[in-house]
Structures are given as structure tokens and as C-alpha cells.
Design an enzyme around this catalytic site. Structure first.
Site, short mmCIF file in Angstrom:
data_model
loop_
_atom_site.label_atom_id
_atom_site.label_comp_id
_atom_site.label_asym_id
_atom_site.label_seq_id
_atom_site.Cartn_x
_atom_site.Cartn_y
_atom_site.Cartn_z
N GLU A 440 0.84 -1.20 0.00
CA GLU A 440 0.00 0.00 0.00
C GLU A 440 0.88 1.25 0.00
O GLU A 440 1.63 1.50 0.94
CB GLU A 440 -0.88 -0.03 1.27
CG GLU A 440 -1.63 1.22 1.55
CD GLU A 440 -2.34 1.17 2.92
OE1 GLU A 440 -2.34 0.11 3.57
OE2 GLU A 440 -2.88 2.21 3.31
N ASP A 518 -1.26 -1.28 5.79
CA ASP A 518 -1.23 -0.76 7.16
C ASP A 518 -2.21 -1.52 8.04
O ASP A 518 -3.24 -1.99 7.58
CB ASP A 518 -1.64 0.73 7.16
CG ASP A 518 -0.58 1.60 6.51
OD1 ASP A 518 0.55 1.12 6.37
OD2 ASP A 518 -0.90 2.75 6.16
N ASP A 520 -4.49 -0.60 9.98
CA ASP A 520 -5.58 0.26 10.46
C ASP A 520 -6.81 0.06 9.56
O ASP A 520 -6.81 -0.79 8.68
CB ASP A 520 -5.14 1.73 10.48
CG ASP A 520 -4.77 2.23 9.09
OD1 ASP A 520 -4.96 1.47 8.11
OD2 ASP A 520 -4.29 3.37 8.97
N ASP A 522 -8.15 1.91 7.16
CA ASP A 522 -7.89 2.13 5.75
C ASP A 522 -7.16 0.95 5.13
O ASP A 522 -7.47 0.52 4.03
CB ASP A 522 -7.02 3.39 5.57
CG ASP A 522 -7.88 4.61 5.29
OD1 ASP A 522 -9.10 4.42 5.12
OD2 ASP A 522 -7.32 5.72 5.25
#
Ligand code: 0RA
Length: 657
Positions: A440, A518, A520, A522
């Protein structure tokens, strides 16, 4: 299997089952020696398979018209109890073997007692190996039979009786209750997953309308002390199944089309509907068993759909303005269908024995479905026109997609290596050893490039959120930069073969494709988008076990020069406790990693990329029905089912704090 299976003639008249009809065929030692051959594997999949094996016997009782309720309990100690109200396993003396028929059913392989061709018993594949297999693989199993006014019981260990069958009481009901404890020496894990059992039971209820299935989890009590409980029941069967599958899609038909028929002892039932999506969504079953690889029943169904719609459109001049050839696939875009056939002696083939081989079934299904469709089209000209318009739209889109795809694939040939400029390839050219990280963002991509072992690890950075393929027209997909890069970097292509689009993975360049995002919200959204793309356009990569998700650590716990990476709350607490032993907690520091970018190249290597230290989660599709529904729900148009799903699963999500 080591010994051959012999069928013997039944001595008593059909339908009059007695103790003597149960044939002794093969020993149980073989099952313990090679469990994989009988139940597929000894991992979590095999563990759950035991439950299906027992439930299948109860379902046979339902199909024979003798059972309406099957209750399953996950007991506190992860043992399983399955209780049905069927006829009960016969308990009388088996003449030839001089023991109770119950003991024969439970201790002799393939002695289920149902070799009558008129009952739909599975003879191939992994199912139908019999309840005796479950017995062989259990450290303890108890069978209780309610029959002829009496209760009989026998307990076994590793498939061997612990005592003779004994009468324990009297009763005015009939049925069978089996409790088994999977053997810790055989299985890698002993923990049952509620959702795995529930998902499958839901499907089973749709396939057997009128059968009540319940699941009770005695490990999971609410504030009132009540266990988690669900009942699965369907009155409408396949019709309801199709409606359920398309819950998150926009419908073309208000009610699905229903087909049922019988020919030469083969029963055919189909429910089908159309929606505005661009994919065919087909689930097929033989004798209640999911045939993932399709087979002759699916071929017969497709043949009928293509033939009848084509004929209707031509006869009514609906294709007059169409300038290109309509292919079989065009008739099936946006089609959701469930095909269920009951075949007395099914032959299974294919890699995972998930494909029906009986050739006579093609014609039977094709005739049944064809007749019903012809009738439907004649009776419903408005709906017929709606569907044909959709077929023409599909054909137009397919042509646009074909052109877009050719452009991408031709361009690669022209530019030499054809590899995307963003790819940092590895040195190794052997796909078996090679890995690619889909990362990402460009900045994390840069860190990964520095941290990797370039010998066998390639890096492809992906820019932000990739296209949501669930909502996009197919040609848009081939015009998308990130998706084009994935096709070319991986070395796979979509080709037309016999009028169908198939993924060619012969030139796949990496056998490990790792999605690294990541930790998280997102990041998990991006993982879902990428997985949706793989699921819809590169499913063979998932099916072959090539797709993985990287798990970057969530915390680093540090004290002076010592430090530990942690992947969960528990690990964090453990590390803090270990470092603060007898001392002041304040010398201990906790760093929460939200993004890959917070780690330097060395840290990324030692936590997430180093094969000796990292955690990779392999992506599998344990249940095709559920996977399709979840992707269409998470990525589709309808908001309410998505909200319900997210709320129901919120406690499992890694909520960012
Ligand atoms: C052998 C013969 C008959 C039924 C069964 C086995 C049977 C097995 C299981 C396993 C779980 N539940 C079950 N219920 C029945 C036929 C019995 C008859 O003809 O009465």
C-alpha cells in the site's frame, strides 16, 4: 483406499431394513493410519468434516422421510453432540457378525447400512465415508438410540467398543444421539468454529426445505447464562436460497424461476434469477454435497439456458440489431442460480472430487431446465425482453472488455520485458521460490524495497485505494493502472477458451503473492478491495493457495536496550508484564504501529518480511456461498445488509484505538 469395497446383494425386501442388511467391509485401523484419505485433512477443515459426516446420516433419514429435526451442540469441552429424530440405528443382532447392528454401523467402515440404490447415498468424494470414520478418529464417542420403545447405548474409544451395547431405559420417541470427542492425537486443532458450522447449516437448510436444523454453542453464554443458539429452517428451499444470495444485488426478476423434475431416477431442482451485476453466480450440489468444480449437471444447465434464451430471442427478432456474436457467457451475466440434483450413483472426479462425472446427467438437466425456461419465456414476454436486453448489454460490455484486455496484453509484447516500471523484481526467475509483495502506497513500497531480500522478493507498490471491481464495468478494470500492473507483474492473463474467459496461470511468476497494508481501518479496506479483485478475476490464485496477507506487528514494547514486537493485545500485556517485573512500569515504552511507514527498512524486514520471523495468513475460500455474499455485500450497492454485517462482525474486527 487399501482394500476394495464390495457391494453385496441385500437379502431382505427393499425398504425393510434389518440388522442383517448392514455389510461388513473394511477395518477402521486404516482410517487412523491415514485419516487424510478419509476425511481430507487433519486440520481445522478435517475437524469440521467430522460434524458433516454425522449430520449427513441424519439428513439421509430426512430424505427417506423419517426425520424433521437435527440438533447440533458444541459442548463446553469442544466435543460435539448431534441429535436427530429419525428411525434410530437398528440395534438388533447382526446374524453374520454376531453382534448388534449398532456396533456394526459404528465400527465397520462403509457399514452405514444404506446400500440400496433407491436411496441417494454419496459413493465418491470425501463425504459418505460413514459415521464409523468419525468413531475411529474420536478418543471417545457415545451413541444413544431411541427405537422400538427402548433406549440403547454404546461407548467407543478410537473406534473400539468400550462395552457391549446395553439397554439404559425405555422411551416413546425414536432417534439417534451421537456425542464425539475428536482425538487430540489425530487433529492439529480441536477448537470448533461456530461460524463455520452455522454457515454450512444455513446452506443445508435451503437444500432440504422442511428440515429444522439447530446449532447451540455451550461455550458461549450470554449475560443471562443462555448459550448462543440459532435455528436454520427454510420453507421455500432453493427459491429462498437464490433470494438470499442476491440480497445485496439489484434484481431484474421479482421472484426467481423455479424448475423441478425427475427423469430416470435423477431428481433435478433449480432456482435462478437475474440481477444487474456482471458476474455469473452459480452454486451446484449433488445429493446435498457442494460440487465446487461443477460437472455434468452444471453443463446441462448452461446448455439449456444458452439454447432457450438464444432461440427465444431469435424467434422474436430481439437480436436483429446486434452486430456481433452473442456468446454463451452473455446469457449468464448477472445470473444467480442454484442447481441441486439427486443422483443414485454419483461418480465424482476432478482435483478435489468436486466435479460430477455422470454423463447421462447432462441431457436430463438440460431437458428439465429447457422445458421450464421455454414455458417461462412464453408466459412472461416482458421479463423475457428485460433479460434479453441485459444479454445484449453483456455482449456489448464483453466486446469492450475484450478490446481493452487485448490492448493491455499486446502492449506487453511490444515493450520487451513488459514488466511494469513500478515493479522492483527479484533476481530469482523460479516462481516456486519467488514472492511478490503488493504494498500500500509508494512510501511503504520504498521501505519494503530497501528491507527485502532481493534474491527472491519482489515489490509492487499500489497507489492508494484500488478500483472497486464489484461496481465497475469489466472494460474499466483493464484500463485501471494498478490492475494492469498486477496482471503484467504476476504474468497471468485472461484468455477466451470455448467462448469462456479463463485465467491462464501457466506463466505465473510468483507462488507467494503477499498483500501488505497498514494495520488500520484504511489498510483493511485496501486489503478487502484487493481480495475482491482476486476473488472475482483471479480466483485460481486463491484456490491454489498463492495469496497471503502480511501481518505487520501492532506494537513494539521497549525497555532500555531490550524490545519485543507484539501482534495482539495479549502479547502486548505479556511483554509489559515481563519487562516490568518487580520494577517501575515507567522504564517500559509502548509504540503503536499504525502504518508500515512507521517502521524502518530493517524493522519491516525482521517483523513482516523475513520468512523465519513473519506471520503470513493464507487466504482460502472455505465456503463459496458465504464468500460471494460477503464480497457482494461489502463492495456492492445495498447499504442495509452491509451495515448489518459490519455490526454483527464488529467484535472480530481490529478496531483502531
Ligand atoms: C442404518 C440403517 C437405518 C438407519 C440408520 C443406519 C441411521 C443412522 C444414523 C446415524 C445418525 N442418525 C441415524 N439414523 C439412522 C435404517 C433403519 C430402519 O430401517 O429402521
Amino acid at each position: 483406499m487399501e482394500s476394495t469395497e464390495k457391494k453385496q446383494d441385500l437379502e431382505t425386501p427393499k425398504g425393510d431394513y434389518g440388522a442383517n442388511n448392514i455389510q461388513a467391509l473394511e477395518g477402521l485401523e486404516a482410517v487412523r493410519k491415514r485419516p487424510g484419505m478419509y476425511i481430507g485433512s487433519t486440520d481445522t477443515k478435517g475437524l469440521h468434516h467430522l460434524v458433516w459426516e454425522v449430520i449427513d446420516n441424519s439428513i439421509d433419514e430426512h430424505l427417506a422421510g423419517h426425520c424433521t429435526h437435527i440438533q447440533t451442540f458444541i459442548n463446553e469441552d469442544n466435543s460435539i453432540t448431534v441429535k436427530d429424530n429419525g428411525r434410530g440405528i437398528p440395534t438388533g443382532m447382526h446374524k453374520k457378525l454376531q453382534k448388534s447392528a449398532l456396533e456394526v454401523v459404528m465400527t465397520v467402515l462403509h457399514a452405514g447400512g444404506k446400500f440400496d440404490k433407491d436411496t441417494y447415498k454419496v459413493s465418491g468424494g470425501l463425504h459418505g465415508v460413514g459415521v464409523s470414520c468419525v468413531n475411529a478418529l474420536s478418543s471417545l464417542l457415545t451413541a444413544t438410540v431411541y427405537r422400538d420403545g427402548k433406549i440403547h447405548e454404546q461407548a467407543y474409544s478410537e473406534g473400539k467398543p468400550k462395552e457391549p451395547v446395553k439397554q439404559t431405559g425405555t422411551t416413546d420417541v425414536t432417534g439417534t444421539t451421537i456425542t464425539f470427542h475428536p482425538d487430540a492425537e489425530i487433529f492439529e486443532t480441536l477448537v470448533y468454529k461456530y461460524d463455520t458450522l452455522a454457515t454450512r447449516m444455513k446452506e443445508t437448510a435451503f437444500l432440504n426445505s422442511g428440515l429444522h436444523l439447530t446449532l447451540t454453542d455451550l461455550r458461549d453464554l450470554d449475560e443471562k447464562g443462555e448459550p448462543r443458539f440459532e435455528e436454520f429452517y427454510s420453507e421455500g428451499g432453493l427459491l429462498e436460497f437464490v433470494t438470499y444470495l442476491d440480497e445485496s444485488r439489484t434484481k431484474l426478476l421479482d421472484t426467481p424461476i423455479h424448475v423441478s423434475g425427475k427423469e430416470e431416477n435423477v431428481e433435478v431442482e433449480v432456482a435462478m434469477s437475474y440481477n444487474t451485476s456482471f458476474k455469473e453466480n452459480l452454486h451446484s450440489y449433488v445429493n446435498n454435497i457442494n460440487t465446487r468444480e461443477g460437472g455434468t449437471h452444471v453443463a446441462g444447465f448452461r446448455r439449456a439456458v444458452n439454447r432457450e434464451f438464444d432461440k427465444y430471442a431469435k424467434d422474436n427478432g430481439l437480436f436483429n440489431k446486434v452486430k456481433f456474436k452473442i456468446s454463451g457467457e452473455d446469457f449468464r451475466e448477472g445470473l444467480t442460480a442454484v442447481i441441486s440434483v439427486k443422483v443414485p450413483e454419483p461418480q465424482f472426479k476432478g482435483q478435489t472430487k468436486g466435479e460430477l462425472g455422470n454423463s447421462e446427467v447432462v441431457g436430463i438437466v438440460s431437458r428439465c431446465v429447457g422445458e421450464a425456461l421455454k414455458y417461462f419465456l412464453e408466459e412472461n414476454p416482458k421479463l423475457a425482453k428485460k433479460i434479453i436486453d441485459k444479454v445484449i448489454l453483456a455482449a456489448t460490455a464483453r466486446h469492450a472488455a475484450h478490446k481493452a484486455r487485448e490492448m493491455v496484453q499486446r502492449k506487453n509484447v511490444l515493450t520487451g520485458s513488459g514488466l511494469p516500471g513500478k515493479l522492483s523484481d527479484c533476481t530469482s526467475k523460479d516462481p516456486v521460490d519467488s514472492e511478490i509483495f503488493l504494498v500500500e502506497g509508494d512510501s511503504a513500497g520504498g521501505t519494503a524495497k530497501q528491507g527485502r531480500d532481493r534474491m527472491f522478493q519482489a515489490i509492487l507498490p499500489l497507489r492508494g485505494k484500488i478500483l472497486n471491481v464489484e461496481k465497475a464495468m469489466e472494460h474499466k478494470i483493464y484500463e485501471n493502472e494498478e490492475i494492469k500492473n498486477m496482471f503484467t507483474a504476476l504474468g497471468v492473463s485472461i484468455e477466451d477458451k470455448d467462448g469462456e474467459r479463463v485465467l491462464n496461470i501457466e506463466k505465473l511468476r510468483y507462488h507467494k503473492i503477499v498483500i501488505m497494508c497498514d494495520a488500520d481501518i484504511d489498510g483493511s479496506h485496501i486489503v478487502t478491495l484487493i481480495l475482491t479483485f482476486f476473488f472475482r478475476y483471479m480466483k485460481p490464485l486463491i484456490e491454489n493457495g498463492y495469496i497471503y496477507i502480511a501481518a505487520p506487528p501492532l506494537y513494539m514494547v521497549k525497555k532500555a536496550k531490550q524490545f519485543r514486537y507484539c501482534w495482539s493485545e495479549e502479547e502486548r500485556k505479556e511483554a509489559v508484564a515481563a519487562y516490568s517485573k518487580g520494577e517501575n512500569d515507567n522504564s517500559v515504552k509502548i509504540q503503536r504501529y499504525k502504518g508500515l511507514g512507521e517502521m524502518n527498512a530493517g524493522q519491516l524486514w525482521e517483523t513482516t518480511m523475513d520468512p523465519d520471523a513473519r506471520i503470513l495468513r493464507q487466504v482460502t475460500i472455505p465456503d463459496a456461498v458465504e464468500a460471494d455474499r460477503v464480497f457482494s455485500m461489502l463492495m456492492g450497492d445495498e447499504v442495509p445488509p452491509r451495515r448489518a454485517f459490519i455490526e454483527a462482525n464488529a467484535k472480530y474486527a481490529n478496531v483502531d484505538v
